[in-house]
Every structure is written in C-alpha cells, then in structure tokens.
Write a protein that holds these residues in place. Structure first.
Motif, PDB file in Angstrom:
ATOM      1  N   ALA A 125       0.820  -1.125   0.103  1.00 34.98           N
ATOM      2  CA  ALA A 125      -0.014   0.098   0.070  1.00 34.98           C
ATOM      3  C   ALA A 125       0.995   1.305   0.109  1.00 34.98           C
ATOM      4  N   TRP A 126       1.746   1.082   0.898  1.00 34.47           N
ATOM      5  CA  TRP A 126       2.878   2.327   0.762  1.00 34.47           C
ATOM      6  C   TRP A 126       3.499   2.568  -0.561  1.00 34.47           C
ATOM      7  N   PHE A 127       3.792   1.445  -1.355  1.00 33.16           N
ATOM      8  CA  PHE A 127       4.601   1.624  -2.645  1.00 33.16           C
ATOM      9  C   PHE A 127       3.382   2.093  -3.623  1.00 33.16           C
ATOM     10  N   GLU A 128       2.164   1.728  -3.551  1.00 27.69           N
ATOM     11  CA  GLU A 128       1.243   2.373  -4.535  1.00 27.69           C
ATOM     12  C   GLU A 128       0.895   3.817  -4.001  1.00 27.69           C
ATOM     13  N   PHE A 129       0.964   4.168  -2.723  1.00 30.67           N
ATOM     14  CA  PHE A 129       0.878   5.727  -2.669  1.00 30.67           C
ATOM     15  C   PHE A 129       1.927   6.314  -3.009  1.00 30.67           C
ATOM     16  N   LEU A 130       3.178   5.959  -2.827  1.00 33.00           N
ATOM     17  CA  LEU A 130       4.431   6.758  -3.545  1.00 33.00           C
ATOM     18  C   LEU A 130       3.979   6.730  -5.354  1.00 33.00           C
ATOM     19  N   GLN A 131       3.635   5.507  -5.756  1.00 33.70           N
ATOM     20  CA  GLN A 131       3.394   5.671  -7.328  1.00 33.70           C
ATOM     21  C   GLN A 131       2.258   6.695  -7.655  1.00 33.70           C
ATOM     22  N   LYS A 132       1.480   6.611  -7.048  1.00 34.92           N
ATOM     23  CA  LYS A 132       0.344   7.850  -7.483  1.00 34.92           C
ATOM     24  C   LYS A 132       0.845   9.193  -6.914  1.00 34.92           C
ATOM     25  N   ARG A 133       1.477   9.369  -5.860  1.00 33.07           N
ATOM     26  CA  ARG A 133       2.033  10.620  -5.600  1.00 33.07           C
ATOM     27  C   ARG A 133       3.225  11.204  -6.503  1.00 33.07           C
ATOM     28  N   TYR A 134       3.980  10.288  -7.028  1.00 38.82           N
ATOM     29  CA  TYR A 134       5.184  10.716  -7.741  1.00 38.82           C
ATOM     30  C   TYR A 134       4.965   9.826  -9.128  1.00 38.82           C
ATOM     31  N   PRO A 135       4.241  10.062 -10.026  1.00 42.47           N
ATOM     32  CA  PRO A 135       3.820   9.345 -11.125  1.00 42.47           C
ATOM     33  C   PRO A 135       5.096   9.280 -12.159  1.00 42.47           C
ATOM     34  N   ASP A 136       5.724  10.495 -12.140  1.00 44.90           N
ATOM     35  CA  ASP A 136       7.105  10.545 -13.112  1.00 44.90           C
ATOM     36  C   ASP A 136       8.193  10.382 -12.493  1.00 44.90           C
ATOM     37  N   THR A 137       8.458   9.775 -11.257  1.00 45.23           N
ATOM     38  CA  THR A 137       9.649   9.573 -10.553  1.00 45.23           C
ATOM     39  C   THR A 137      10.095   8.108 -10.390  1.00 45.23           C
ATOM     40  N   PRO A 138      10.970   7.622 -10.462  1.00 48.18           N
ATOM     41  CA  PRO A 138      11.118   6.031 -10.390  1.00 48.18           C
ATOM     42  C   PRO A 138      11.320   5.734  -8.786  1.00 48.18           C
ATOM     43  N   VAL A 139      10.326   4.890  -8.427  1.00 44.90           N
ATOM     44  CA  VAL A 139      10.167   4.300  -7.051  1.00 44.90           C
ATOM     45  C   VAL A 139      10.916   3.227  -6.910  1.00 44.90           C
ATOM     46  N   TYR A 140      12.236   2.993  -5.802  1.00 49.16           N
ATOM     47  CA  TYR A 140      12.608   2.036  -5.435  1.00 49.16           C
ATOM     48  C   TYR A 140      12.508   1.438  -4.214  1.00 49.16           C
ATOM     49  N   LEU A 141      12.725   0.297  -3.883  1.00 55.05           N
ATOM     50  CA  LEU A 141      12.605  -0.426  -2.408  1.00 55.05           C
ATOM     51  C   LEU A 141      13.802  -0.823  -1.893  1.00 55.05           C
ATOM     52  N   LEU A 142      13.906  -0.140  -0.665  1.00 56.23           N
ATOM     53  CA  LEU A 142      15.411  -0.514   0.490  1.00 56.23           C
ATOM     54  C   LEU A 142      14.757  -1.353   1.483  1.00 56.23           C
ATOM     55  N   GLY A 143      15.196  -2.775   1.488  1.00 54.81           N
ATOM     56  CA  GLY A 143      14.628  -3.362   2.365  1.00 54.81           C
ATOM     57  C   GLY A 143      16.018  -3.711   3.672  1.00 54.81           C
ATOM     58  N   HIS A 144      15.898  -3.527   4.639  1.00 53.98           N
ATOM     59  CA  HIS A 144      16.683  -4.035   5.628  1.00 53.98           C
ATOM     60  C   HIS A 144      16.449  -5.142   6.442  1.00 53.98           C
ATOM     61  N   SER A 145      17.382  -6.205   6.514  1.00 51.55           N
ATOM     62  CA  SER A 145      17.113  -7.535   7.303  1.00 51.55           C
ATOM     63  C   SER A 145      15.988  -7.996   6.731  1.00 51.55           C
ATOM     64  N   GLU A 146      15.161  -8.544   7.438  1.00 51.54           N
ATOM     65  CA  GLU A 146      13.841  -9.162   6.991  1.00 51.54           C
ATOM     66  C   GLU A 146      13.191  -8.253   5.752  1.00 51.54           C
ATOM     67  N   GLY A 147      13.254  -7.046   5.964  1.00 48.39           N
ATOM     68  CA  GLY A 147      12.657  -6.068   5.160  1.00 48.39           C
ATOM     69  C   GLY A 147      13.162  -6.504   3.538  1.00 48.39           C
ATOM     70  N   ALA A 148      14.472  -7.072   3.609  1.00 48.21           N
ATOM     71  CA  ALA A 148      15.024  -7.282   2.202  1.00 48.21           C
ATOM     72  C   ALA A 148      13.898  -8.408   1.613  1.00 48.21           C
ATOM     73  N   LEU A 149      13.465  -9.231   2.366  1.00 47.37           N
ATOM     74  CA  LEU A 149      12.618 -10.344   1.827  1.00 47.37           C
ATOM     75  C   LEU A 149      11.337  -9.781   1.487  1.00 47.37           C
ATOM     76  N   PHE A 150      10.777  -8.679   2.144  1.00 47.46           N
ATOM     77  CA  PHE A 150       9.697  -8.117   1.947  1.00 47.46           C
ATOM     78  C   PHE A 150       9.902  -7.329   0.311  1.00 47.46           C
ATOM     79  N   ALA A 151      10.941  -6.635   0.271  1.00 49.11           N
ATOM     80  CA  ALA A 151      11.255  -5.863  -0.938  1.00 49.11           C
ATOM     81  C   ALA A 151      11.326  -6.854  -2.222  1.00 49.11           C
ATOM     82  N   THR A 152      11.842  -8.235  -2.006  1.00 48.10           N
ATOM     83  CA  THR A 152      12.120  -9.131  -3.019  1.00 48.10           C
ATOM     84  C   THR A 152      10.863  -9.716  -3.237  1.00 48.10           C
ATOM     85  N   LEU A 153       9.862  -9.969  -2.377  1.00 46.35           N
ATOM     86  CA  LEU A 153       8.494 -10.373  -2.643  1.00 46.35           C
ATOM     87  C   LEU A 153       7.643  -9.446  -3.355  1.00 46.35           C
TER      88      LEU A 153
END
Length: 319
Positions: A125-153
């Motif tokens: 949901a946060w990712f979709e929020f960013l895509q809508k707020r910044y439609p012309d800007t590339p969105v990256y994911l940065l996951g730390h530790s377990e967060g890396a698995l969420f970013a991967t999925l």
C-alpha cells in the motif's frame, strides 16, 4: 522441562542482538520532512532541499517492532533516520514508515493481529501511495534485514525501478535462528528444546506451553509469524526478480554474516553485490568482536558506516 531461571539469565544477557529484536532523535533532516498516512499507518517523507528528485525510495524495516527511525524497544540506533537523511541529501525522496504496532500506530494494533501477510500488504500500500504521488519519478525499494525479503517479494509483482537489500538473509529463517541460538551460551537441554520448536514451526506445527522465559521467541503470535516466514527461501525468491538489485552485506554482521549475501548473489547473479568489511547489522562501523559491537545497538549518536551511502548512490545513479 528447561529450568526457567537458567534460560532467563541467558536471554537477559544475550538477546539484544538477536534477530527478533532488531532491530531518539539525533539531528534534524537536511531536507523537508512531510507527514504521510495511509490506512491508519504513519510515516515520514523526506524531500531534498533543491532540484528535481532523482527518485523515491521506500524503506522497509527489519524484523520486530521497528519504527520509522530504525528503533525498537531493545535497540536505539536511528539508522533508518540517518539513512533517509543522507539519501535525501543525495537528491532522493525517502519514505520511512512505522510498522503496524509501532510508533504512532502502536495503540491501534493488537500484537496477535500482526502477520507476515499483513506487513506485506502494508508495504504494498505504501508503494502504491508513492507511485500515485510521484507518477513521473522512479520508485525504489530498500529493505533492511527481514525487510529485504519483503522488498524481494514485492518486486516480483510490482516492478519497482530497483531494489536495495541491506543486511539481507540468504537462508530460510529457521536455519538462521538455529545458527544464532548456537552462538549463545545456552545449556544443551535448552538448545535442544529451541531447535525442536524451530523444526516444528518449519513443519507448520506450533508448540504449546513454551516456558515463559522463551516467550520472547516463541509466544503464540510469534510462532504463527515464523511459520509463514520459514516457507520463503530468500535466494530462491530473489532469483524470480527481474528488476535491478543491489545486495549490501556487512563483514562484521554477527546476526546475518556475509555468507548470506554470498548465497544470494550465487543464486541470483544478475544483481550487484557489495560487502562493507567493517559494517555490522545496524549499519555502523564496529569491531569484529560481537560482544564489543553490542554497544552500537543502543548508540544513536554513532554515525552510519561511511561506505554505506556511497554504495547505494552508485547503484542508483547507474539506473
């Protein structure tokens, strides 16, 4: 039955650095901070002071009750706050969020309702929020530790501009937990019991009547969470991702040592790999000795490792 007093003493002495406790303000952000909110969850957008943003980066925190700054009840590092500020200085918008049950949303969530799938939905949901707020800007994911698995999925489905996996696990969490437990001075009978519980969880079976001293690892809601988490092999999942990726591993990470990143890059060789020799799990420069490094888990004044941000910006600038 395991003597409760023995296990409690070991936990009190050693558990600050364990995976489930991953993971104070220090300085004001160099850029502009803007509150963000979706679905009752809260975060902070940090915007660069000048120029057109080069990209947007969604931070995905590690395991346990970690807030937007990278802090939890057992660890005060400010590492995500520092990283967000540094990447804002480099020209990127960053979004750091409180996980369900932490920060401003802590009172609104029953711990028993926190699930692996729920965390994944929140970050989507946060990712979709960013895509809508910044439609012309590339969105990256940065996951730390377990967060890396969420970013991967998430990258398998949502196709961000790229993913940055910092201190990521390269093995299933049951393997990592067993290795972490072996490094602690548990009595043999306690370690046998812990490994038996982990094996049951891997087989998707819970264990009742866990000694109270082990609730920090095996409370009922944590067992349910672990059962789901254990089904994902991070290396196999990363091999399914088609967007550019960067794996960053700390050479002095006592929780998730470099063998994890090495397995990831062997399995998914299209990614980039950077090992920062003297960086630990909370992204600080520390001694190699794990006991000596434990102070960094509660020292928010300690700066990020100086090689971390340049490694990230090199990857981003090449996109």
């Amino acid at each position: 039955m395991i003597p409760d007093i023995t296990v409690t003493a070991v936990l009190r002495h050693c558990f600050t650095a364990l995976l489930i406790l991953f993971i104070s303000l220090q300085t004001a952000a160099a850029g502009k901070n803007i509150p963000a909110e979706i679905n009752g969850l809260n975060g902070t957008l940090t915007l660069p002071e000048n120029g057109t943003p080069k990209g947007v980066i969604l931070f995905i925190a590690g395991s346990g009750p970690v807030d937007r700054d990278g802090n939890s009840p057992g660890s005060q590092t400010d590492n995500l706050r520092m990283l967000g500020d540094a990447l804002s200085d480099a020209g990127y918008i960053t979004l750091r969020t409180d996980k369900a049950g932490t920060g401003a949303g802590a009172a609104a969530v029953n711990p028993a309702d926190i699930t692996f799938a729920g965390y994944l939905r929140d970050y989507q949901a946060w990712f979709e929020f960013l895509q809508k707020r910044y439609p012309d800007t590339p969105v990256y994911l940065l996951g730390h530790s377990e967060g890396a698995l969420f970013a991967t999925l998430m990258a398998q489905q949502h196709k961000p501009a790229g993913i940055i996996l910092v201190s990521p696990a390269g093995y299933t969490i049951d393997i990592i937990l067993k290795k972490q437990m072996r490094a602690q001075p548990f009595p043999p009978e306690a370690l046998t019991y812990i490994n038996d519980v982990i094996d049951r969880l891997k087989a998707e079976k819970t264990t009742d009547n866990v000694p109270p001293s082990l609730n920090i690892l095996f409370a009922p809601e944590l067992q349910r969470y672990f059962m789901v988490w254990m089904q994902y092999d991070p290396a196999e999942e990363l091999a399914k991702v088609t967007v550019p990726g960067l794996i960053i591993q700390g050479g002095y990470d006592c929780q998730i040592p470099p063998e994890n990143g090495e397995r990831l890059i062997r399995t998914a060789p299209d990614n980039q790999y950077a090992e920062i020799a003297t960086m630990n799990h909370v992204l600080k420069a520390t001694p190699a000795d794990c006991a000596a490094a434990i102070g960094s888990y509660n020292n928010p004044a300690l700066a990020l490792h100086p090689e971390l941000v340049p490694a990230i910006t090199r990857f981003l600038s090449a996109r």
